[in-house]
Design an enzyme around this catalytic site. Structure first.
Site, PDB file in Angstrom:
ATOM      1  N   CYS A 148       0.793  -1.239   0.000  1.00  0.00           N
ATOM      2  CA  CYS A 148       0.000   0.000   0.000  1.00  0.00           C
ATOM      3  C   CYS A 148       0.821   1.283   0.000  1.00  0.00           C
ATOM      4  CB  CYS A 148      -0.924   0.010   1.211  1.00  0.00           C
ATOM      5  SG  CYS A 148      -2.221  -1.203   1.079  1.00  0.00           S
TER       6      CYS A 148
HETATM    7  C1  UDX Z   1      -0.980  -0.086   5.625  1.00  0.00           C
HETATM    8  C2  UDX Z   1      -1.965   0.752   6.463  1.00  0.00           C
HETATM    9  O1  UDX Z   1      -1.535   0.747   7.830  1.00  0.00           O
HETATM   10  C3  UDX Z   1      -3.373   0.203   6.321  1.00  0.00           C
HETATM   11  O2  UDX Z   1      -4.287   1.042   7.026  1.00  0.00           O
HETATM   12  C4  UDX Z   1      -3.740   0.164   4.830  1.00  0.00           C
HETATM   13  O3  UDX Z   1      -5.013  -0.350   4.633  1.00  0.00           O
HETATM   14  C5  UDX Z   1      -2.718  -0.667   4.057  1.00  0.00           C
HETATM   15  O4  UDX Z   1      -1.408  -0.126   4.276  1.00  0.00           O
HETATM   16  P1  UDX Z   1       0.246  -2.436   5.878  1.00  0.00           P
HETATM   17  O5  UDX Z   1       0.844  -2.174   4.524  1.00  0.00           O
HETATM   18  O6  UDX Z   1      -0.322  -3.770   6.177  1.00  0.00           O
HETATM   19  O7  UDX Z   1      -0.941  -1.394   6.172  1.00  0.00           O
HETATM   20  O8  UDX Z   1       1.409  -2.179   6.923  1.00  0.00           O
HETATM   21  P2  UDX Z   1       1.751  -1.162   8.114  1.00  0.00           P
HETATM   22  O9  UDX Z   1       1.666  -1.884   9.390  1.00  0.00           O
HETATM   23  O10 UDX Z   1       1.013   0.095   8.004  1.00  0.00           O
HETATM   24  O11 UDX Z   1       3.310  -0.898   7.803  1.00  0.00           O
HETATM   25  C6  UDX Z   1       3.729  -0.418   6.525  1.00  0.00           C
HETATM   26  C7  UDX Z   1       5.253  -0.338   6.463  1.00  0.00           C
HETATM   27  O12 UDX Z   1       5.729   0.738   7.268  1.00  0.00           O
HETATM   28  C8  UDX Z   1       5.982  -1.589   6.951  1.00  0.00           C
HETATM   29  O13 UDX Z   1       7.066  -1.862   6.086  1.00  0.00           O
HETATM   30  C9  UDX Z   1       6.496  -1.210   8.329  1.00  0.00           C
HETATM   31  O14 UDX Z   1       7.664  -1.912   8.687  1.00  0.00           O
HETATM   32  C10 UDX Z   1       6.794   0.276   8.108  1.00  0.00           C
HETATM   33  N1  UDX Z   1       6.745   1.062   9.373  1.00  0.00           N
HETATM   34  C11 UDX Z   1       5.590   1.207  10.051  1.00  0.00           C
HETATM   35  C12 UDX Z   1       7.908   1.671   9.832  1.00  0.00           C
HETATM   36  O15 UDX Z   1       8.974   1.556   9.214  1.00  0.00           O
HETATM   37  N2  UDX Z   1       7.843   2.419  10.962  1.00  0.00           N
HETATM   38  C13 UDX Z   1       6.700   2.592  11.677  1.00  0.00           C
HETATM   39  O16 UDX Z   1       6.726   3.286  12.699  1.00  0.00           O
HETATM   40  C14 UDX Z   1       5.524   1.958  11.205  1.00  0.00           C
END
Ligand code: UDX
Length: 421
Positions: A264
Site C-alpha cells: 500500500c
Molecule cells: C498499511 C496501512 O496501515 C493500512 O491502514 C492500509 O489499509 C494498508 O497499508 P500495511 O501495509 O499492512 O498497512 O502495513 P503497516 O503496518 O502500516 O506498515 C507499513 C510499512 O511501514 C511496513 O514496512 C512497516 O515496517 C513500516 N513502518 C511502520 C515503519 O517503518 N515504521 C513505523 O513506525 C511503522
C-alpha cells in the site's frame, strides 16, 4: 443480507469472511478457480491470522463462483475488491476495475431489483465518478442513484492483523450520493459501534490516500530525523518516545529504520504523486517521502561497508517480508539491499520464517537458510524485519547492522549499528 465480493485477495477475502461471520450470506467471485476451490474447502486463499478459522466456521454461508452475473443476481450488494497494481510510471493499472465495472453493467442491465455496488479497491480520487460509474451506466443503460446504488468504502486493514482490524475499525468511511445507498450501508454495518462518516465519493477516495500518505510521511519523517540523530550519536527511539508523548503527534508510525514497504504505502504515495503531477501540482512532501524511504537501505549498506569489505564476504539477512506477521515481500526493503549486495559481489544467505518461498521466486540466486542460526555464521548480519524470534538469537561476537531495532542484537553484538540510532 446476501453479499457478493469480487476479488479474493487480501481485502476481498477478509471482507467477505468477516461479513459471513457477521451473519451475512457471502458469494465470492474470482477468475482464479484455485482460490475459489481453497475457500470451498475451508481454506484461506492468503496467509492472514484468523482468516481460515472464520472461513471454516461460516462455510455453510459462503458460496463461490467465477461468474459476476450469477453473483450479482443472487445478492443485494456487491463489493469490488479487485487489485489495482502499479504501472511502471507509478500510475494505477485500472484494467481489473474497468473489466469488473463493465461486467457489472452488463449484468445490471437485466437485473430488475435495485443493487448496490461498493468500491473497496484502492482507486485514486475521482476514479469512481469518472470511470466506474460511467462504465456501469453505459453497459446497463441505467442511472447511478436511481436503478442501482454506488459508493466508495475504503479499507484500512493492516496485513497481519486484517481480521482484527475488520472487526475493530476505528472508523468506517462511506462516500455516496444517494439516500438509498446510505441506508443500505448503514444496515450492512449496523453491528459496528465505531464512527461512520458519510461523505461524497471523491472525498472518501481521498481519505484513503491521504491516510496512507500521512502514515508513510510519519515514517519518512522519523527516518529523516533518525538519520540526523545517527550523525549526532542520539538514539532516535528515545527522541520519538518523547515526541510521541505529545497527543497532537501520538507515538504511532514513528519507528525509524530501513523504511516502509508493503502493497500500500509505496504504491499509494506514488499514485497520488502521479495524479498530482497530472493535475499540474508539484507534490514536494510526497516526493520526499519516497526519496527518503528509498535512501534508507542505502544507509544500511553504507554502515555495513564501514565494518566489512563486502566483496567475497558472506552477508546474512534476517527477515525478508516487508514487516513481521506476513509472507508478503512486496516492496520489502530486503529487495534493494540484496540487489546492491549482489552487485558488490557478496555471498548472500537469507532467512525468514515465512517469506522465503515468495522471495525465492523473485530472487532465486541467493542461499536461503533453513534456520537463522546459519545466517548468524555470516561475516556480517543485516536485520531487515523485526520478527519476534530474532529477539531470541545469540548475537554475541557478531557484526550486526540493524534496520529494525532488535534489542537483543543491540545489547549483545560485538559490532552493532542501528540505521538511525
Ligand atoms: C498499511 C496501512 O496501515 C493500512 O491502514 C492500509 O489499509 C494498508 O497499508 P500495511 O501495509 O499492512 O498497512 O502495513 P503497516 O503496518 O502500516 O506498515 C507499513 C510499512 O511501514 C511496513 O514496512 C512497516 O515496517 C513500516 N513502518 C511502520 C515503519 O517503518 N515504521 C513505523 O513506525 C511503522
Amino acid at each position: 443480507m446476501h453479499v457478493s465480493v469480487i476479488g479474493t485477495g487480501y481485502v476481498g477475502s477478509v471482507t467477505g469472511a468477516g461479513l459471513a461471520e457477521l451473519g451475512n450470506i457471502v458469494t465470492f467471485v474470482d477468475i482464479d478457480q484455485e482460490k475459489l476451490a481453497q475457500i470451498r474447502c475451508g481454506k484461506a486463499p492468503i496467509i492472514e491470522p484468523g482468516l481460515e478459522e472464520i472461513i471454516r466456521k461460516n462455510i455453510a454461508h459462503i458460496k463461490t463462483t467465477t461468474s459476476i452475473d450469477i453473483a450479482v443476481n443472487e445478492t443485494d450488494v456487491t463489493f469490488i475488491c479487485v487489485g489495482t497494481p502499479s504501472n511502471s510510471n507509478g500510475s494505477i493499472d485500472l484494467r481489473y476495475i474497468k473489466s469488473v465495472s463493465e461486467q457489472l453493467g452488463q449484468t445490471l442491465k437485466n437485473k430488475k431489483k435495485y443493487h448496490t455496488v461498493i468500491v473497496k479497491s484502492s482507486i485514486l480520487p475521482s476514479t469512481t465518478d469518472t470511470i466506474v460509474i460511467p462504465l456501469i451506466e453505459k453497459k446497463s443503460g441505467k442511472r447511478a442513484g436511481e436503478s442501482f446504488g454506488i459508493c466508495s468504502n475504503p479499507e484500512f486493514l493492516r496485513e497481519g492483523s486484517a481480521v482484527f482490524d475488520f472487526f475493530h475499525p476505528e472508523r468506517i468511511i462511506v462516500g455516496c450520493h444517494d439516500e438509498k445507498t446510505r441506508r443500505q450501508i448503514k444496515k450492512l454495518y449496523s453491528s459496528f459501534a465505531c464512527t461512520k462518516m458519510f461523505t461524497d465519493i471523491r472525498t472518501a477516495e481521498m481519505i484513503k490516500y491521504a491516510s496512507n500518505a500521512f502514515l508513510a510521511t510519519k515514517v519518512s519523517f522519523a527516518n529523516e530525523i533518525g538519520n540526523i540523530c545517527k550523525k549526532l550519536c542520539i538514539d532516535s527511539y528515545e527522541v520519538f518516545k518523547g515526541v510521541g508523548m505529545d497527543n497532537r503527534i501520538n507515538p504511532h508510525f514513528l519507528r525509524s529504520g530501513v523504511g516502509f514497504g508493503g502493497s500500500c504505502f509505496p504504491k499509494d504515495v506514488n499514485a497520488l504523486i502521479r495524479q498530482a503531477q497530472d493535475l499540474g501540482e508539484k507534490p514536494r512532501i510526497l516526493s520526499s517521502v519516497i526519496t527518503t524511504n528509498d535512501r534508507q537501505p542505502e544507509k544500511m549498506y553504507s554502515l555495513l561497508k564501514k565494518h566489512v569489505s563486502v566483496k567475497g564476504k558472506t552477508i546474512g539477512l534476517l527477515g525478508l517480508s516487508f514487516k513481521p506477521g506476513t509472507d508478503d515481500i512486496r516492496e520489502s526493503r530486503a529487495i534493494p539491499l540484496i540487489k546492491k549486495l549482489q552487485k558488490a559481489g557478496a555471498n548472500i544467505v537469507a532467512y525468514d520464517p515465512v517469506a522465503m518461498t515468495n522471495l525465492q521466486e523473485l530472487i532465486p540466486d541467493i542461499r536461503y537458510a533453513e534456520s537463522p542460526v546459519s545466517v548468524l555464521q555470516s561475516d556480517a548480519i543485516l536485520i531487515i524485519t523485526e520478527w519476534e524470534e530474532f529477539e531470541h538469537l545469540d548475537y554475541s561476537g557478531k557484526i550486526v547492522i540493524d534496520g529494525r531495532r532488535v534489542e537483543k542484537a543491540r545489547n549483545e553484538a560485538k559490532v552493532y549499528e542501528g540505521v538511525c540510532w
